[in-house]
Structures are given as C-alpha cells and as structure tokens.
Design an enzyme around this catalytic site. Structure first.
Site, PDB file in Angstrom:
ATOM      1  N   ASP A  14       1.029  -1.241   0.104  1.00  0.00           N
ATOM      2  CA  ASP A  14       0.204  -0.686   0.203  1.00  0.00           C
ATOM      3  C   ASP A  14       0.628   1.423  -0.199  1.00  0.00           C
ATOM      4  O   ASP A  14       0.412   2.233   0.789  1.00  0.00           O
ATOM      5  CB  ASP A  14      -0.909  -0.021   1.090  1.00  0.00           C
ATOM      6  N   LYS A  17       2.307   2.136  -5.308  1.00  0.00           N
ATOM      7  CA  LYS A  17       2.668   1.655  -6.223  1.00  0.00           C
ATOM      8  C   LYS A  17       2.229   2.243  -7.886  1.00  0.00           C
ATOM      9  O   LYS A  17       2.394   1.985  -8.811  1.00  0.00           O
ATOM     10  CB  LYS A  17       2.840   0.271  -6.688  1.00  0.00           C
ATOM     11  N   GLY A  41      -4.156  -4.139  -4.346  1.00  0.00           N
ATOM     12  CA  GLY A  41      -5.240  -3.550  -4.826  1.00  0.00           C
ATOM     13  C   GLY A  41      -4.852  -2.250  -5.229  1.00  0.00           C
ATOM     14  O   GLY A  41      -4.197  -1.614  -4.445  1.00  0.00           O
ATOM     15  N   HIS A  42      -4.791  -1.301  -6.410  1.00  0.00           N
ATOM     16  CA  HIS A  42      -3.284  -0.639  -7.452  1.00  0.00           C
ATOM     17  C   HIS A  42      -4.962  -0.184  -7.409  1.00  0.00           C
ATOM     18  O   HIS A  42      -5.999  -0.182  -8.142  1.00  0.00           O
ATOM     19  CB  HIS A  42      -2.588  -0.763  -8.127  1.00  0.00           C
ATOM     20  N   GLN A 225       2.335  -6.170  -3.203  1.00  0.00           N
ATOM     21  CA  GLN A 225       2.505  -6.360  -1.734  1.00  0.00           C
ATOM     22  C   GLN A 225       3.546  -4.762  -0.932  1.00  0.00           C
ATOM     23  O   GLN A 225       4.021  -4.213  -2.187  1.00  0.00           O
ATOM     24  CB  GLN A 225       2.421  -7.526  -1.197  1.00  0.00           C
TER      25      GLN A 225
HETATM   26  P1  IMP Z   1      -3.166 -12.808   1.679  1.00  0.00           P
HETATM   27  O1  IMP Z   1      -1.490 -12.685   0.821  1.00  0.00           O
HETATM   28  O2  IMP Z   1      -4.361 -13.136   1.451  1.00  0.00           O
HETATM   29  O3  IMP Z   1      -2.887 -14.691   1.606  1.00  0.00           O
HETATM   30  O4  IMP Z   1      -2.347 -11.819   2.728  1.00  0.00           O
HETATM   31  C1  IMP Z   1      -1.357 -12.249   3.494  1.00  0.00           C
HETATM   32  C2  IMP Z   1      -0.610 -10.915   4.452  1.00  0.00           C
HETATM   33  O5  IMP Z   1      -0.502 -10.120   3.281  1.00  0.00           O
HETATM   34  C3  IMP Z   1      -1.957 -10.257   4.987  1.00  0.00           C
HETATM   35  O6  IMP Z   1      -1.820  -9.463   6.316  1.00  0.00           O
HETATM   36  C4  IMP Z   1      -2.649  -9.217   4.249  1.00  0.00           C
HETATM   37  O7  IMP Z   1      -2.817  -8.047   4.888  1.00  0.00           O
HETATM   38  C5  IMP Z   1      -1.551  -8.873   3.775  1.00  0.00           C
HETATM   39  N1  IMP Z   1      -2.233  -8.144   2.155  1.00  0.00           N
HETATM   40  C6  IMP Z   1      -2.125  -9.008   0.472  1.00  0.00           C
HETATM   41  N2  IMP Z   1      -2.496  -8.139  -0.082  1.00  0.00           N
HETATM   42  C7  IMP Z   1      -1.439  -6.855   0.459  1.00  0.00           C
HETATM   43  C8  IMP Z   1      -1.499  -5.525  -0.534  1.00  0.00           C
HETATM   44  O8  IMP Z   1      -2.484  -5.604  -1.365  1.00  0.00           O
HETATM   45  N3  IMP Z   1      -1.104  -4.636   0.462  1.00  0.00           N
HETATM   46  C9  IMP Z   1      -0.655  -5.280   1.587  1.00  0.00           C
HETATM   47  N4  IMP Z   1      -1.080  -6.196   3.297  1.00  0.00           N
HETATM   48  C10 IMP Z   1      -1.637  -7.265   1.518  1.00  0.00           C
END
Ligand code: IMP
Length: 436
Positions: A14, A17, A41-42, A225
C-alpha cells in the site's frame, strides 16, 4: 536500448505503487505483473476518476501499452474476468492489450474456501489474509498438483486435473475444516465457459518480454504487496505466500536478473500495515489516527483499516539491501503536512542492546523498541506540488535525512493521488530530470 525497470513496494504494501507505475508508463512499451494475485489493490486516479486494479497491470489505462500477467502471478479467472468487464465499462479495451501466461497457476473457489476456513480456525492467531485464496494456490503450485492457465486450453486435461484437485480440496474442507464443499461439475462447466473468454489472451509471456527487450522496448515490472510481506524475507509467518522482492521479477517472468536495469522502491513517508504481525513504529495515539484518516488508509481491496506509524528506516534499509534498490520514490508527502514534528525510526532496542537490522525471528521482532529521531514538521501544504523548490524547507530537510540514512537517492516525490501531483527529480527511463 531497452530499459527494464522493477517497481516494487519497500514496506508492508500500500505504498502507492499503482500511481507510479501508471505515471512512468508514459515512457514504457510494456508493463508486467510478476507476483501475487487479486490480493493486491492498486488505486489509480486520473482526471478525478478512480480505477482499482487487482490483477491487471497499472499500465492498462495507456492505449499504447502492452500489459502482461506472468507465470509468477496466481490468477482467479472469476476476478480477472470481472476486472476486464469493469475496465470495458470505462471504455478500456483490455482483450487486445492484455496477455496472460500459460504457466500462471489458477486460483479456484476451493482455494478461497480453504484460505477462509483456515483463518477462521486460527482465530486470534490468524494471519489476517485477504481471503482471496492466495496461500492455498501457491501451496498447490509448489506441491505440483495445481492447475495452470494453460490447462484451460485442453478440455480433457482440465477435467482430470480439476477432478483430482477438487477431490483433495473437498476432502480437506469437509473433514478437516468442517466447511462447505464445492461442486466439481459446476466448477468444471464454469471454467470451460471462462476458458472461451480467456484463451485468446493466453501465451508464453517470457517469450513476449524477450521480444520487447530485443526490440529496444522499455519494460516495467510491477510488484504487488511489499518487501516485508515477502515469504522468505518478510515478517514470517505474517506475510503473503509469494516473493514480493526484486528477484521475483526474474523468476516470475523468466527474465534473467542481469537484464534488469533499475529497481525503484516505493516508500510511504510514514508506514502502514494491514493484517497481523510485527510493526515496531505503529502509533496507537491521535497522530496514528490522523495519518490513517488523512492518508485514506483503508484497503482498496478489502476495505480493512490499515495500522499506521512513523517511517521505519531499519525496515527500509533491509528492503533496500534485499531488493538492490537503485532509487526511492517517496509517496504521500502531503499526509504529513501540518504536524509539529515528524519522526524517523533509526534503530531498534532489545534488552538494552542496539538493533540495526530486521530480526528474522518474528517473536523477537515483536519485542523490539523503536528509537526515533525527531525533526521539525511543516505547516504549509505540499499537496499537488510539482517542483522540489516549491516544497517547504522542513519537508525538504526531512527528505534529505531519509536519503542520508537510506544511502540511495529519492528520485520521485508524490504529493497527491493524481498523476500530475508529483515531483520527478529523475525518471528511471531517462538520465535527465523530468517533469509532467
Ligand atoms: P494474503 O496475501 O491474502 O495471503 O495475505 C497475507 C498478508 O499479506 C496479510 O497480512 C494481508 O493483509 C497482506 N496483504 C496481501 N496483499 C496485500 C496488499 O496488496 N497490500 C497490503 N497488504 C497485503
């Protein structure tokens, strides 16, 4: 000559990007997403219009750009088709400019069910995943039992691979998690229909990228991420299930590391984190609430509130090292406007000893105390500023201090959500200063 630029998050995701990829796409010919899935989520804001992309590269809004989803990404056909339809509604023709890797693993509804059932069982110890099936899909890839996008092209192969995988998933769902199972026949039928939409876009992405490279095209490798959510180098187990770091641009695309020319680390000038896990500089006071409100720190994907805190240089330096970051792009400068003082965490303390690196052990990481340097804040607004000499003196001093501690330059400063609200000191695609 072709220039290959990796753009990735240097914190816990977040960082903003999407806007930067979209902005730099002006000078690129192709953009490729190399890891993660629709957990990303961009958010892009152009002419006041908001677009949220989860899977499709942020370059899609530019008509001259080819967009790719590579083998490193896990793809939910449901999410992808929904996103294509949404963009189409906004007048963007995706089908002609999006190509998808035959080797990308498929996220099935059973992966999503498993992800959610597992989190429920973990209860208080949950990871806080996005519940999008990311972890289970990567597990199946590594276990060599997963389906890949290429399987959609062969109806019989799809049937037999799906049958054994759904049997296995349903067994787990029913017997281990006491959760609802998924109907195999209905799922097969749906995938066969979806294959008609997606098949024309499936191809060998590695080959496409090397073609671009040899033709002298500029390519952006778009991360999702953030570095500290990397499965190997992040705050395990509170991480995502892919490598989010620069090396994944190579493995996730089949483009060797020596072909990558520049790694741009996107860093917010404070820190946020969504989900569970260590976060040494987290603020639990008024300032934390202020940052969250002003920075609109709610997940663009899941709507969850993000935890906020001061900039953490220990975490950032870890990120610079493991990604070989060439330069930084500092985002959301305007969120700090109006604070009397701003703080930077320079190191941690644990048991009266100084810590200057991110401990690999999560329990230890949860126990460190951040040590801060305090700098004067600035009262003037930086919102929408486009040139460095228009920035308040104290804001410039804050950025200079970050550069000194980081050991790499801050080449781009984002001062608002719109493309044009940016100070570009150096564009990674050119050797000169640039402005928009
Ligand atoms: P997962 O990727 O859904 O398995 O989640 C694993 C961890 O990564 C959790 O703490 C999510 O909140 C975090 N996470 C996954 N995608 C994002 C993102 O795009 N931005 C911020 N945190 C993310």
């Amino acid at each position: 000559m072709s220039k290959n630029v990796v753009i990735l998050g240097a914190q816990w995701g977040d960082e903003g990007k999407g806007k930067i990829v979209d902005l730099l796409t002006d000078k690129a010919n192709a953009v490729v997403r190399f890891q993660g899935g629709h957990n990303a989520g961009h958010t892009l804001i152009t002419d006041g219009k908001k677009t949220i992309l989860r899977l499709i590269p942020s370059g899609i809004l530019h008509k001259h750009i080819m967009c790719y989803i590579s083998n490193g990404v896990v793809i939910s056909p449901d999410a992808l088709i929904e996103e294509i339809a949404e963009l189409k509604m906004h007048g963007i023709n995706v089908q002609d400019r999006l190509r998808i890797s035959l080797a990308a693993p498929i996220i099935l509804p059973t992966h999503i069910a498993l992800d959610q059932a597992r989190e429920q069982l973990l209860n208080k110890a949950k990871i806080g995943t996005t519940g999008r099936g990311i972890g289970p899909a990567y597990e199946d890839k590594v276990a060599r039992r997963g389906l890949r996008m290429g399987d959609l092209l062969d109806s019989n192969r799809l049937k037999s691979a799906l049958q054994s995988l759904t049997e296995y998933h349903n067994f787990l769902l029913k017997n281990y998690y006491q959760a609802e199972t998924v109907n195999f026949e209905q799922l097969l039928e749906k995938l066969r229909q979806q294959s008609e939409i997606l098949s024309p876009m499936l191809t060998d992405i590695t080959e496409q990228l090397h073609k671009h490279r040899l033709e002298g095209d500029n390519i952006i490798y778009e991360g999702a991420q953030g570095t500290l959510l990397d499965i190997d180098h992040g705050t395990y187990p509170f991480v995502t299930s892919s490598n989010t770091t620069a090396g994944a641009a190579s493995s996730g695309c089949g483009v060797g590391p020596l072909y990558l020319d520049h790694v741009l680390g996107i860093v917010k000038d404070y820190t946020s984190r969504v989900g569970s896990g260590p976060f040494p500089t987290e603020l639990f006071d008024e300032t934390g609430i202020k940052l969250a409100k002003k920075g609109h720190e709610f997940g663009s994907n899941t709507g969850r509130a993000r935890r906020c805190g001061w900039l953490d240089m220990v975490a950032l330096k870890h990120s610079i090292a493991i990604n070989s970051i060439s330069a930084l792009c500092l985002t959301k400068l305007d969120v700090l406007d109006g604070l009397d003082t701003v703080k930077i965490c320079t190191h941690y303390q644990y048991n009266n000893a100084e810590f200057t690196s991110v401990p690999a052990d999560c329990k230890l990481y949860e126990s460190v105390t951040p040590v801060f340097e305090t700098l004067p804040g600035w009262s003037q607004s930086t919102c929408g500023v486009t040139a460095a000499d228009q920035l308040p003196r104290n804001a410039l001093a804050y950025i200079k201090r970050i550069e000194e501690l980081a050991g790499v330059p801050v080449n781009i400063i984002s001062t608002g959500a719109e493309r044009k609200e940016t100070v570009i000191l150096q564009n990674p695609f050119s050797s000169t200063a640039d402005s928009f």
